[in-house]
Design an enzyme around this catalytic site. Structure first.
Site, PDB file in Angstrom:
ATOM      1  N   HIS A 197       0.836  -1.208   0.000  1.00 31.42           N
ATOM      2  CA  HIS A 197       0.000   0.000   0.000  1.00 31.42           C
ATOM      3  C   HIS A 197       0.868   1.254   0.000  1.00 31.42           C
ATOM      4  O   HIS A 197       0.625   2.205  -0.763  1.00 31.42           O
ATOM      5  CB  HIS A 197      -0.908  -0.028   1.230  1.00 31.42           C
ATOM      6  CG  HIS A 197      -1.595   1.268   1.506  1.00 31.42           C
ATOM      7  ND1 HIS A 197      -2.864   1.556   1.054  1.00 31.42           N
ATOM      8  CD2 HIS A 197      -1.198   2.374   2.203  1.00 31.42           C
ATOM      9  CE1 HIS A 197      -3.214   2.768   1.446  1.00 31.42           C
ATOM     10  NE2 HIS A 197      -2.220   3.286   2.156  1.00 31.42           N
ATOM     11  N   GLU A 198       1.893   1.277   0.843  1.00 30.83           N
ATOM     12  CA  GLU A 198       2.753   2.463   0.919  1.00 30.83           C
ATOM     13  C   GLU A 198       3.614   2.628  -0.331  1.00 30.83           C
ATOM     14  O   GLU A 198       3.843   3.749  -0.794  1.00 30.83           O
ATOM     15  CB  GLU A 198       3.640   2.371   2.164  1.00 30.83           C
ATOM     16  CG  GLU A 198       2.871   2.412   3.467  1.00 30.83           C
ATOM     17  CD  GLU A 198       2.003   3.661   3.587  1.00 30.83           C
ATOM     18  OE1 GLU A 198       2.423   4.733   3.108  1.00 30.83           O
ATOM     19  OE2 GLU A 198       0.910   3.559   4.159  1.00 30.83           O
ATOM     20  N   HIS A 238       1.576   4.324  -2.958  1.00 31.23           N
ATOM     21  CA  HIS A 238       1.532   5.781  -2.823  1.00 31.23           C
ATOM     22  C   HIS A 238       2.693   6.432  -3.577  1.00 31.23           C
ATOM     23  O   HIS A 238       2.518   7.435  -4.274  1.00 31.23           O
ATOM     24  CB  HIS A 238       1.596   6.179  -1.349  1.00 31.23           C
ATOM     25  CG  HIS A 238       0.277   6.182  -0.663  1.00 31.23           C
ATOM     26  ND1 HIS A 238      -0.817   6.886  -1.123  1.00 31.23           N
ATOM     27  CD2 HIS A 238      -0.146   5.563   0.483  1.00 31.23           C
ATOM     28  CE1 HIS A 238      -1.841   6.713  -0.306  1.00 31.23           C
ATOM     29  NE2 HIS A 238      -1.468   5.908   0.675  1.00 31.23           N
ATOM     30  N   GLU A 274      -6.246   7.110  -0.763  1.00 25.23           N
ATOM     31  CA  GLU A 274      -6.026   5.945   0.088  1.00 25.23           C
ATOM     32  C   GLU A 274      -6.688   4.701  -0.496  1.00 25.23           C
ATOM     33  O   GLU A 274      -6.114   3.610  -0.482  1.00 25.23           O
ATOM     34  CB  GLU A 274      -6.558   6.212   1.497  1.00 25.23           C
ATOM     35  CG  GLU A 274      -5.762   7.211   2.297  1.00 25.23           C
ATOM     36  CD  GLU A 274      -4.346   6.746   2.586  1.00 25.23           C
ATOM     37  OE1 GLU A 274      -4.161   5.528   2.804  1.00 25.23           O
ATOM     38  OE2 GLU A 274      -3.440   7.585   2.583  1.00 25.23           O
TER      39      GLU A 274
END
Length: 463
Positions: free
Chosen positions: A330-331, A334, A395
């Site tokens: 997930h990070e 980003h 997100e």
């Protein structure tokens, strides 16, 4: 007790990460009895399809069933509460072997990792306490501020622009008050006569903003979503070095060495994620550098230049390697999707537009006190109508792309929604009040888990 968790996907020949947790036999009797009675299925894997985690030594194999809901039932329902088992020692050693990414039991490295265990009973055990789950009280997978600073020039100019708009609006108000009543009437009459010219001027200004907006649109990598991007990608990554230096200065005494087992776990997970997704240009273009910070906060983030920061509180909060892989995916998403530059571009554009309304507020309000209230209302409307909803959108997009990254790395993606269920459960146990989602920059834990549950069947079909 050695535990291996994997699954067999319908229609897919792919093995998922094997989590090895070496714990004292005496501390995990309940969990051991639960595993003895659980289903076992055969798992096979084609090596050219994915890398996998493996281990050697004396092990007990325990596999999940192939149902998409089995992982949820395994952890979310059958094992209700998060525990922090006292005095439990877990030694992990990550290494490469025969082209595989694997976790192998070895001699203790001298580095102890406290892990959250899960109770299979339906009530709180005697050693469960509020302090055990304190570390997962306020988990967020991104920093509370932007992942990188906006361009230095804008940092300096932004307050000056707002100050200029306030001074301009206040000056117009004072000038109007100082005019005699007859001149005020003459001015109003002149405005009525030239209303079409005024309307044309305002429309021209609006057209300029529209042209600027559409000439700075581009397609988001991977998802293909159209977005506004004002700042250059390369320049923004260079500026992220400023934040990197700031973090390194703040945590210079708390960085774990590379010989620490926890550092090695994070390094192997990030390395495996990047290697499995190297066909994506945005992933292979970045050099991923690992930093593990000895902090109790449950947090992780990745800067636009590929600097990965993971707090030890997060390592204590995750239940297995699948959950950690999804969070890091997930990070990484980003950074790959350049969300920091995108968010800064939106803020820059909205702030520039708000200068017009700010000047109007200070020009129309009869007193400074009313103008201050009007300015506060305007800023809150912008925040709750644009900034925070947009952050939640980013997100959700990072969740989707991070899920794809994890699936390509042969991670059990069903662990992602279970993690957010655990976070929701922890907050409920602690009695934390639930704030409405529209007040937050992140989706609520419950909505996040539901969103991931909707994505997982699609991801399992593709990968």
């Amino acid at each position: 007790m050695n535990i291996i968790c994997g699954l067999k996907l319908p229609g897919k020949n792919c093995v998922f990460f094997h989590l090895t947790s070496l714990t004292k036999q005496g501390k995990c009797n309940n969990l051991n009895r639960f595993y003895r009675g659980y289903y076992q299925t055969q798992v096979s894997c084609t090596q050219d399809r994915c890398q996998r985690l493996d281990l050697s030594g004396n092990t007990r194999k325990c596999f999940l069933t192939g149902s998409p809901d089995s992982y949820r039932n395994f952890i979310g329902k059958g094992l209700r509460f998060l525990l922090n088992v006292p005095n439990t020692e877990v030694y992990r050693n990550a290494h490469h072997s025969s082209g595989r990414f694997c976790f192998q039991s070895s001699q203790p490295l001298g580095e102890k990792i406290t892990s959250l265990q899960i109770s299979s009973v339906g009530q709180l055990p005697h050693h469960f306490s509020a302090c055990n789950i304190q570390i997962i009280r306020s988990f967020h997978t991104s920093p509370s501020f932007q992942a990188a600073p906006v361009p230095l020039f804008w940092i300096i100019v932004k307050p000056a622009q707002k100050l200029f708009a306030i001074i301009l609006g206040r000056s117009i108000r004072n000038w109007w008050k100082a005019l005699p009543p007859n001149k005020q009437e003459l001015f109003k009459e002149s405005a009525r006569k030239n209303k079409w010219k005024i309307l044309l001027g305002v429309s021209s200004l609006g057209v300029l903003f529209v042209v600027f907006y559409f000439t700075h649109l581009e397609e988001t990598p991977i998802t293909g979503r159209t977005r506004l991007l004002v700042f250059g990608k390369g320049h923004f990554r260079e500026l992220s070095q400023m934040e990197y230096d700031m973090w390194m200065e703040e945590f210079k005494s708390k960085m774990l060495p590379e010989t620490d087992a926890r550092y090695q776990v994070v390094e192997r997970v990030v390395g495996h994620l990047s290697e499995s997704n190297k066909d994506i240009p945005q992933v292979s273009a970045l050099k991923w550098v690992i930093h593990v910070v000895d902090e109790p906060g449950v947090n992780a983030f990745v800067l636009p230049n590929g600097q990965v920061f993971v707090f030890t509180g997060l390592l204590n909060a995750v239940s297995d390697i699948h959950q950690l892989s999804f969070i890091l995916g997930h990070e990484i998403a980003h950074a790959v999707l350049e969300h920091a530059a995108e968010k800064a571009s939106l803020v820059h554009f909205l702030d520039f537009l708000s200068l017009i309304f700010l000047a109007m507020i200070w020009a129309i309000c009869p007193r400074d006190s009313l103008a201050v209230v009007g300015q506060w209302i305007q800023s809150k409307l912008q925040e709750f109508m644009f900034d925070r909803p947009y952050s939640r959108t980013l997100e959700a997009e990072a969740d989707k792309v991070g899920l794809q990254f994890a699936a390509k790395a042969c991670v059990d993606v069903r662990a992602s929604s279970v993690f957010w269920q655990q976070m929701e459960l922890a907050e409920t146990i602690q009695g934390q009040p639930k704030l409405p989602e529209w007040l937050s920059t992140h989706p609520s834990h419950e909505n996040r888990a539901e969103h991931l549950d909707r994505l997982i069947p699609e991801i399992l079909k593709v990968f």
